[in-house]
Design an enzyme around this catalytic site. Structure first.
Site, PDB file in Angstrom:
ATOM      1  N   TYR A  49       0.837  -1.211   0.000  1.00 48.84           N
ATOM      2  CA  TYR A  49       0.000   0.000   0.000  1.00 48.84           C
ATOM      3  C   TYR A  49       0.872   1.262   0.000  1.00 48.84           C
ATOM      4  O   TYR A  49       0.376   2.358  -0.244  1.00 48.84           O
ATOM      5  CB  TYR A  49      -0.931   0.062   1.216  1.00 48.84           C
ATOM      6  CG  TYR A  49      -1.960  -1.044   1.311  1.00 48.84           C
ATOM      7  CD1 TYR A  49      -2.176  -1.939   0.268  1.00 48.84           C
ATOM      8  CD2 TYR A  49      -2.732  -1.195   2.461  1.00 48.84           C
ATOM      9  CE1 TYR A  49      -3.113  -2.950   0.367  1.00 48.84           C
ATOM     10  CE2 TYR A  49      -3.680  -2.198   2.570  1.00 48.84           C
ATOM     11  CZ  TYR A  49      -3.863  -3.085   1.529  1.00 48.84           C
ATOM     12  OH  TYR A  49      -4.793  -4.085   1.650  1.00 48.84           O
ATOM     13  N   HIS A 107      -0.148 -11.790   1.423  1.00 50.98           N
ATOM     14  CA  HIS A 107      -1.137 -10.945   0.748  1.00 50.98           C
ATOM     15  C   HIS A 107      -1.877 -11.674  -0.373  1.00 50.98           C
ATOM     16  O   HIS A 107      -3.068 -11.471  -0.582  1.00 50.98           O
ATOM     17  CB  HIS A 107      -0.444  -9.688   0.192  1.00 50.98           C
ATOM     18  CG  HIS A 107      -1.339  -8.517   0.066  1.00 50.98           C
ATOM     19  ND1 HIS A 107      -0.924  -7.230   0.248  1.00 50.98           N
ATOM     20  CD2 HIS A 107      -2.661  -8.416  -0.232  1.00 50.98           C
ATOM     21  CE1 HIS A 107      -1.931  -6.399   0.069  1.00 50.98           C
ATOM     22  NE2 HIS A 107      -2.997  -7.092  -0.229  1.00 50.98           N
TER      23      HIS A 107
HETATM   24  P1  NAP Z   1     -14.324  -0.668   1.298  1.00 52.36           P
HETATM   25  O1  NAP Z   1     -13.926  -0.437   2.698  1.00 52.36           O
HETATM   26  O2  NAP Z   1     -15.378  -1.655   0.972  1.00 52.36           O
HETATM   27  O3  NAP Z   1     -14.818   0.684   0.631  1.00 52.36           O
HETATM   28  C1  NAP Z   1     -14.111   1.869   0.703  1.00 52.36           C
HETATM   29  C2  NAP Z   1     -14.891   2.915  -0.096  1.00 52.36           C
HETATM   30  O4  NAP Z   1     -16.138   3.204   0.549  1.00 52.36           O
HETATM   31  C3  NAP Z   1     -14.155   4.202  -0.218  1.00 52.36           C
HETATM   32  O5  NAP Z   1     -14.407   4.703  -1.512  1.00 52.36           O
HETATM   33  C4  NAP Z   1     -14.814   5.095   0.825  1.00 52.36           C
HETATM   34  O6  NAP Z   1     -14.767   6.440   0.395  1.00 52.36           O
HETATM   35  C5  NAP Z   1     -16.227   4.588   0.830  1.00 52.36           C
HETATM   36  N1  NAP Z   1     -16.889   4.704   2.137  1.00 52.36           N
HETATM   37  C6  NAP Z   1     -16.419   4.292   3.339  1.00 52.36           C
HETATM   38  N2  NAP Z   1     -17.345   4.479   4.301  1.00 52.36           N
HETATM   39  C7  NAP Z   1     -18.418   5.030   3.705  1.00 52.36           C
HETATM   40  C8  NAP Z   1     -19.685   5.463   4.177  1.00 52.36           C
HETATM   41  N3  NAP Z   1     -20.026   5.336   5.455  1.00 52.36           N
HETATM   42  N4  NAP Z   1     -20.562   5.986   3.271  1.00 52.36           N
HETATM   43  C9  NAP Z   1     -20.229   6.094   1.959  1.00 52.36           C
HETATM   44  N5  NAP Z   1     -19.031   5.716   1.462  1.00 52.36           N
HETATM   45  C10 NAP Z   1     -18.127   5.188   2.331  1.00 52.36           C
HETATM   46  O7  NAP Z   1     -13.042  -1.029   0.375  1.00 52.36           O
HETATM   47  P2  NAP Z   1     -11.504  -1.292   0.621  1.00 52.36           P
HETATM   48  O8  NAP Z   1     -10.823  -0.066   1.091  1.00 52.36           O
HETATM   49  O9  NAP Z   1     -10.974  -1.926  -0.605  1.00 52.36           O
HETATM   50  O10 NAP Z   1     -11.461  -2.411   1.767  1.00 52.36           O
HETATM   51  C11 NAP Z   1     -11.228  -2.128   3.117  1.00 52.36           C
HETATM   52  C12 NAP Z   1      -9.826  -2.521   3.543  1.00 52.36           C
HETATM   53  O11 NAP Z   1      -9.581  -3.900   3.292  1.00 52.36           O
HETATM   54  C13 NAP Z   1      -8.716  -1.834   2.735  1.00 52.36           C
HETATM   55  O12 NAP Z   1      -8.545  -0.491   3.081  1.00 52.36           O
HETATM   56  C14 NAP Z   1      -7.542  -2.724   3.047  1.00 52.36           C
HETATM   57  O13 NAP Z   1      -7.026  -2.440   4.326  1.00 52.36           O
HETATM   58  C15 NAP Z   1      -8.200  -4.099   3.000  1.00 52.36           C
HETATM   59  N6  NAP Z   1      -8.065  -4.762   1.676  1.00 52.36           N
HETATM   60  C16 NAP Z   1      -7.356  -5.920   1.600  1.00 52.36           C
HETATM   61  C17 NAP Z   1      -7.205  -6.573   0.406  1.00 52.36           C
HETATM   62  C18 NAP Z   1      -6.413  -7.849   0.339  1.00 52.36           C
HETATM   63  O14 NAP Z   1      -6.155  -8.345  -0.773  1.00 52.36           O
HETATM   64  N7  NAP Z   1      -6.029  -8.406   1.459  1.00 52.36           N
HETATM   65  C19 NAP Z   1      -7.795  -6.059  -0.768  1.00 52.36           C
HETATM   66  C20 NAP Z   1      -8.526  -4.874  -0.677  1.00 52.36           C
HETATM   67  C21 NAP Z   1      -8.660  -4.246   0.555  1.00 52.36           C
HETATM   68  P3  NAP Z   1     -13.985   7.606   1.196  1.00 52.36           P
HETATM   69  O15 NAP Z   1     -12.629   7.070   1.580  1.00 52.36           O
HETATM   70  O16 NAP Z   1     -13.925   8.705   0.176  1.00 52.36           O
HETATM   71  O17 NAP Z   1     -14.830   7.935   2.379  1.00 52.36           O
END
Ligand code: NAP
Length: 283
Positions: A49, A107
């Site tokens: 990241y 990962h």
């Molecule tokens: P997510 O948490 O499902 O979605 C994040 C998105 O939702 C962002 O665009 C955010 O926008 C928006 N958001 C968040 N809260 C909100 C709310 N209450 N209302 C409206 N929109 C909202 O997606 P993700 O970041 O991919 O997944 C979460 C975490 O999982 C990652 O940050 C990472 O740590 C981990 N991850 C791991 C892997 C892996 O392969 N192990 C892959 C992907 C992700 P804003 O930021 O603009 O608010």
């Protein structure tokens, strides 16, 4: 704060904060600081990241005791293998300004991840990591790793949201007492999830938003969630899921939203294998 006990009895906050795609250092530092001030105690980052340093800075600035924060990071494909994983782990510790990790994850199930696992088992046995686990492992890869290793993964972090509920994988994980950690609990906003009719309708009964219904559903399903946001009001909103409870009927309605398919990352797709292999960085 709600906690979950892993298969090695380590306790993990059930709600964490993810920092994927927060590439700007200052934005990452501020967001993590806001999350910690709001009450989040689990921060999920990864070597690839590019923001481990910003996370470490925010943890330091928060003034919160290190032992009260649960830090997760991950080793990327370019560092798969025994030696490279050990080096990457040391760099992760340095970036995070810490001398141990709470959870360290493979990962992707690509490259020499068996070599990585050996290194992680050693670091775990040496007390440098409190729990080790994997990400994006489907059932066959997970069981093969278990059958050929000493330590059973404590966590499998996978894409998990109402449209992709990983029901079969979770059954296998339940059998081995591997805790699911949901990445992209909001499906990264895809498929109109924040305005979904079913989730909106369920939330209306409790004065809650679809995002909060999702996180409550994960809570009641024994799943750790790590939503990401760079906005204070959303960070706060996402943590406000304690004082309502979904009924059996609500849970059944959410269960019916499952498509059984990934929306974001099809781990078996050749295009993804090539794309992910080509992600390289200096840690
Ligand atoms: P997510 O948490 O499902 O979605 C994040 C998105 O939702 C962002 O665009 C955010 O926008 C928006 N958001 C968040 N809260 C909100 C709310 N209450 N209302 C409206 N929109 C909202 O997606 P993700 O970041 O991919 O997944 C979460 C975490 O999982 C990652 O940050 C990472 O740590 C981990 N991850 C791991 C892997 C892996 O392969 N192990 C892959 C992907 C992700 P804003 O930021 O603009 O608010």
């Amino acid at each position: 704060m709600n906690v979950i006990k892993l298969n090695n009895y380590v306790e993990v906050p059930q709600l964490g904060f993810g920092v994927f795609q927060i590439t700007d250092e200052e934005e990452c530092r501020k967001s993590v600081l806001t999350a910690l001030q709001t009450g989040y105690r689990l921060i999920d980052t990864a070597a690839c990241y590019g923001n481990e340093r910003a996370v470490g800075q925010a943890v330091k600035e928060s003034g919160i005791d290190r032992k009260d924060i649960f830090l997760t990071s991950k080793v990327w494909i370019q560092d798969a293998g025994y030696e490279k994983t050990k080096c990457s782990f040391e760099k992760t510790l340095e970036n995070l300004q810490t001398d141990y990790l709470d959870l360290y994850l493979i990962h992707m199930p690509y490259g020499d991840y068996y070599g990585s696992w050996r290194a992680m088992e050693e670091l775990y046995n040496a007390g440098k990591i409190r729990a080790i686990g994997v990400c994006n492992f489907e059932a066959d890869r997970l069981v093969d790793l278990i059958l050929n290793s000493q330590v059973v993964p404590a966590v499998n972090q996978v894409e998990l949201h109402p449209f992709c509920q990983q029901k079969q994988l979770r059954e296998v994980m339940y059998h081995y007492e591997i805790t699911p950690m949901a990445w992209a609990p909001f499906a990264e906003g895809r498929n109109g999830i924040f305005t979904n009719e079913t989730l909106t309708d369920i939330g209306r009964q409790y004065g809650k938003k679809p995002s909060q219904v999702i996180l409550r559903w994960l809570r009641q399903s024994g799943i750790i969630a790590i939503p990401k946001s760079v906005h204070r009001e959303r960070i706060e909103e996402n943590s406000d899921i304690d004082f309502f409870r979904l009924t059996e009927e609500d849970l059944i309605r959410i269960s019916q939203m499952d498509t059984g398919k990934s929306q974001i990352l099809d781990i078996r797709s050749l295009l993804e294998v090539y794309r992910l292999f080509n992600i390289r960085f200096v840690q």
